[in-house]
Design a protein around this motif. Structure first.
Motif, PDB file in Angstrom:
ATOM      1  N   VAL A  75      23.308  66.872  33.737  1.00  0.00           N
ATOM      2  CA  VAL A  75      24.599  66.773  34.424  1.00  0.00           C
ATOM      3  C   VAL A  75      24.972  65.297  34.467  1.00  0.00           C
ATOM      4  CG1 VAL A  75      23.651  66.540  36.782  1.00  0.00           C
ATOM      5  CG2 VAL A  75      25.938  67.544  36.440  1.00  0.00           C
ATOM      6  N   GLY A  76      26.274  65.052  34.530  1.00  0.00           N
ATOM      7  CA  GLY A  76      26.733  63.678  34.607  1.00  0.00           C
ATOM      8  C   GLY A  76      27.881  63.515  35.582  1.00  0.00           C
ATOM      9  N   LEU A  77      28.085  62.281  35.971  1.00  0.00           N
ATOM     10  CA  LEU A  77      29.253  61.887  36.751  1.00  0.00           C
ATOM     11  C   LEU A  77      29.973  60.812  35.953  1.00  0.00           C
ATOM     12  CD1 LEU A  77      27.849  61.525  40.396  1.00  0.00           C
ATOM     13  CD2 LEU A  77      29.316  63.354  39.508  1.00  0.00           C
ATOM     14  N   ALA A  78      31.273  60.985  35.771  1.00  0.00           N
ATOM     15  CA  ALA A  78      32.097  59.986  35.095  1.00  0.00           C
ATOM     16  C   ALA A  78      32.946  59.284  36.143  1.00  0.00           C
ATOM     17  CB  ALA A  78      32.981  60.658  34.044  1.00  0.00           C
ATOM     18  N   PHE A  79      32.901  57.962  36.107  1.00  0.00           N
ATOM     19  CA  PHE A  79      33.591  57.155  37.104  1.00  0.00           C
ATOM     20  C   PHE A  79      34.849  56.537  36.505  1.00  0.00           C
ATOM     21  CE2 PHE A  79      28.985  56.882  37.824  1.00  0.00           C
ATOM     22  CZ  PHE A  79      28.912  57.539  39.045  1.00  0.00           C
ATOM     23  N   PRO A  80      36.007  56.743  37.137  1.00  0.00           N
ATOM     24  CA  PRO A  80      37.235  56.133  36.619  1.00  0.00           C
ATOM     25  C   PRO A  80      37.185  54.620  36.812  1.00  0.00           C
ATOM     26  CG  PRO A  80      37.707  57.597  38.495  1.00  0.00           C
ATOM     27  CD  PRO A  80      36.234  57.566  38.294  1.00  0.00           C
ATOM     28  N   GLY A  81      37.839  53.904  35.928  1.00  0.00           N
ATOM     29  CA  GLY A  81      37.824  52.445  36.009  1.00  0.00           C
ATOM     30  C   GLY A  81      38.990  51.837  36.755  1.00  0.00           C
ATOM     31  N   LYS A  82      39.870  52.663  37.267  1.00  0.00           N
ATOM     32  CA  LYS A  82      41.067  52.141  37.940  1.00  0.00           C
ATOM     33  C   LYS A  82      40.757  51.807  39.401  1.00  0.00           C
ATOM     34  CE  LYS A  82      43.745  55.176  35.056  1.00  0.00           C
ATOM     35  NZ  LYS A  82      44.093  56.562  35.018  1.00  0.00           N
ATOM     36  N   PRO A  83      41.323  50.720  39.916  1.00  0.00           N
ATOM     37  CA  PRO A  83      41.059  50.334  41.297  1.00  0.00           C
ATOM     38  C   PRO A  83      41.458  51.392  42.326  1.00  0.00           C
ATOM     39  CG  PRO A  83      42.088  48.516  40.119  1.00  0.00           C
ATOM     40  CD  PRO A  83      42.135  49.718  39.207  1.00  0.00           C
ATOM     41  N   ASN A  84      42.475  52.190  42.029  1.00  0.00           N
ATOM     42  CA  ASN A  84      42.932  53.160  43.027  1.00  0.00           C
ATOM     43  C   ASN A  84      42.162  54.480  42.978  1.00  0.00           C
ATOM     44  OD1 ASN A  84      43.941  54.355  40.695  1.00  0.00           O
ATOM     45  ND2 ASN A  84      45.935  54.813  41.585  1.00  0.00           N
ATOM     46  N   SER A  85      41.131  54.563  42.156  1.00  0.00           N
ATOM     47  CA  SER A  85      40.403  55.832  42.034  1.00  0.00           C
ATOM     48  C   SER A  85      38.894  55.671  42.162  1.00  0.00           C
ATOM     49  CB  SER A  85      40.764  56.504  40.707  1.00  0.00           C
ATOM     50  OG  SER A  85      40.508  55.642  39.622  1.00  0.00           O
ATOM     51  N   ARG A  86      38.458  54.603  42.749  1.00  0.00           N
ATOM     52  CA  ARG A  86      37.016  54.353  42.862  1.00  0.00           C
ATOM     53  C   ARG A  86      36.334  55.260  43.885  1.00  0.00           C
ATOM     54  NH1 ARG A  86      38.074  48.171  42.110  1.00  0.00           N
ATOM     55  NH2 ARG A  86      38.067  48.146  39.845  1.00  0.00           N
ATOM     56  N   HIS A  87      37.114  56.034  44.610  1.00  0.00           N
ATOM     57  CA  HIS A  87      36.569  56.967  45.604  1.00  0.00           C
ATOM     58  C   HIS A  87      36.217  58.321  44.996  1.00  0.00           C
ATOM     59  CE1 HIS A  87      40.723  58.130  45.126  1.00  0.00           C
ATOM     60  NE2 HIS A  87      40.441  59.289  45.696  1.00  0.00           N
ATOM     61  N   ARG A  88      36.515  58.502  43.705  1.00  0.00           N
ATOM     62  CA  ARG A  88      36.295  59.815  43.095  1.00  0.00           C
ATOM     63  C   ARG A  88      35.512  59.693  41.790  1.00  0.00           C
ATOM     64  NH1 ARG A  88      40.259  60.405  38.919  1.00  0.00           N
ATOM     65  NH2 ARG A  88      42.093  59.131  39.334  1.00  0.00           N
ATOM     66  N   ALA A  89      34.999  60.843  41.355  1.00  0.00           N
ATOM     67  CA  ALA A  89      34.293  60.918  40.070  1.00  0.00           C
ATOM     68  C   ALA A  89      34.477  62.323  39.515  1.00  0.00           C
ATOM     69  CB  ALA A  89      32.807  60.608  40.248  1.00  0.00           C
ATOM     70  N   GLU A  90      34.270  62.443  38.224  1.00  0.00           N
ATOM     71  CA  GLU A  90      34.358  63.742  37.564  1.00  0.00           C
ATOM     72  C   GLU A  90      32.955  64.234  37.243  1.00  0.00           C
ATOM     73  OE1 GLU A  90      36.370  65.916  33.668  1.00  0.00           O
ATOM     74  OE2 GLU A  90      36.504  63.740  33.859  1.00  0.00           O
ATOM     75  N   LEU A  91      32.663  65.465  37.621  1.00  0.00           N
ATOM     76  CA  LEU A  91      31.402  66.091  37.245  1.00  0.00           C
ATOM     77  C   LEU A  91      31.543  66.533  35.789  1.00  0.00           C
ATOM     78  CD1 LEU A  91      28.734  67.244  38.885  1.00  0.00           C
ATOM     79  CD2 LEU A  91      29.722  69.357  38.025  1.00  0.00           C
ATOM     80  N   VAL A  92      30.625  66.099  34.932  1.00  0.00           N
ATOM     81  CA  VAL A  92      30.733  66.375  33.495  1.00  0.00           C
ATOM     82  C   VAL A  92      29.424  66.897  32.927  1.00  0.00           C
ATOM     83  CG1 VAL A  92      32.592  64.702  33.080  1.00  0.00           C
ATOM     84  CG2 VAL A  92      30.216  63.957  32.916  1.00  0.00           C
ATOM     85  N   LYS A  93      29.553  67.744  31.935  1.00  0.00           N
ATOM     86  CA  LYS A  93      28.457  68.231  31.095  1.00  0.00           C
ATOM     87  C   LYS A  93      27.264  68.768  31.888  1.00  0.00           C
ATOM     88  CE  LYS A  93      30.682  67.324  27.325  1.00  0.00           C
ATOM     89  NZ  LYS A  93      32.069  67.481  27.781  1.00  0.00           N
ATOM     90  N   LEU A  94      27.551  69.667  32.822  1.00  0.00           N
ATOM     91  CA  LEU A  94      26.471  70.411  33.471  1.00  0.00           C
ATOM     92  C   LEU A  94      26.032  71.471  32.471  1.00  0.00           C
ATOM     93  CD1 LEU A  94      24.643  71.261  35.787  1.00  0.00           C
ATOM     94  CD2 LEU A  94      26.548  72.502  36.763  1.00  0.00           C
ATOM     95  N   MET A  95      24.827  71.300  31.932  1.00  0.00           N
ATOM     96  CA  MET A  95      24.313  72.199  30.904  1.00  0.00           C
ATOM     97  C   MET A  95      22.885  72.603  31.239  1.00  0.00           C
ATOM     98  SD  MET A  95      25.599  70.352  27.378  1.00  0.00           S
ATOM     99  CE  MET A  95      25.169  68.656  27.797  1.00  0.00           C
ATOM    100  N   VAL A  96      22.577  73.864  31.003  1.00  0.00           N
ATOM    101  CA  VAL A  96      21.220  74.373  31.167  1.00  0.00           C
ATOM    102  C   VAL A  96      20.856  75.138  29.900  1.00  0.00           C
ATOM    103  CG1 VAL A  96      19.705  75.897  32.506  1.00  0.00           C
ATOM    104  CG2 VAL A  96      21.423  74.500  33.683  1.00  0.00           C
ATOM    105  N   HIS A  97      19.722  74.811  29.328  1.00  0.00           N
ATOM    106  CA  HIS A  97      19.256  75.489  28.116  1.00  0.00           C
ATOM    107  C   HIS A  97      19.112  76.981  28.388  1.00  0.00           C
ATOM    108  CE1 HIS A  97      16.709  76.527  24.684  1.00  0.00           C
ATOM    109  NE2 HIS A  97      17.134  75.389  24.133  1.00  0.00           N
ATOM    110  N   ARG A  98      19.421  77.797  27.387  1.00  0.00           N
ATOM    111  CA  ARG A  98      19.335  79.257  27.556  1.00  0.00           C
ATOM    112  C   ARG A  98      17.969  79.699  28.065  1.00  0.00           C
ATOM    113  NH1 ARG A  98      22.091  81.303  21.972  1.00  0.00           N
ATOM    114  NH2 ARG A  98      21.285  79.306  21.276  1.00  0.00           N
TER     115      ARG A  98
END
Length: 173
Positions: A75-98
């Motif tokens: 799983v990952g968290l992607a952090f925006p680089g803009k000053p007005n969005s440093r309070h949030r992150a996007e949850l990315v690529k949550l993957m579990v092998h079959r």
């Protein structure tokens, strides 16, 4: 199963193992941004790019490693680089092998990312997932809120356009 946060060096070192997870995820029909069949070399290259982003602080990556030292999930968290969005992150690529599904690993990966976000001062997470996918049940049961659905958002791994559902979760802080 141990959950580890990996820096860019570790992501680069284990890119082939992460690529095996990614190709398995795509082959199983999960819509994580790739079309089937996804070649191993393409998946390795993608993970090497993530290593660079990890080193730059743009994303954080966690891996679930089984007792045989195989990557069973991520799983990952992607952090925006803009000053007005440093309070949030996007949850990315949550993957579990079959081979590791159905044992709560997805929930553990989700929790570790959420906990790290709180510890890092993040107060809002968001994500998108294919509408009707098994992942939706996980997010809803973990307290995520539906923000809306976008029709024909992305091609499914096997082809054909599918809708995506946007979710968010407010975190303490």
């Amino acid at each position: 199963m141990r959950l580890e946060r990996w820096d860019g060096t570790r992501v680069r070192e284990r890119a082939a193992d992460l690529a095996a997870l990614l190709t398995d995820t795509v082959a199983s029909g999960a819509s994580v941004g790739f079309l089937a069949p996804l070649g191993h070399a393409e998946a390795v290259a993608w993970w090497r790019e993530r290593a660079d982003a990890t080193e730059a602080g743009h994303i954080a990556v966690w891996a679930a490693v089984d007792p045989a030292d195989r990557v069973a999930g991520t799983v990952g968290l992607a952090f925006p680089g803009k000053p007005n969005s440093r309070h949030r992150a996007e949850l990315v690529k949550l993957m579990v092998h079959r081979s590791a599904r159905g044992r709560g690993l997805g929930r553990r990966l989700l929790a570790i990312a959420e906990d790290a976000a709180v510890a890092g001062g993040i107060t809002l997470l968001h994500l998108d997932t294919e509408t009707g996918s098994p992942a939706e049940e996980l997010y809803r049961s973990a307290g995520w809120t539906v923000a809306g659905t976008i029709p024909d958002y992305a091609a499914a791994p096997a082809g054909g356009l599918r809708p995506t559902t946007l979710y968010y979760k407010r975190l303490p802080g």
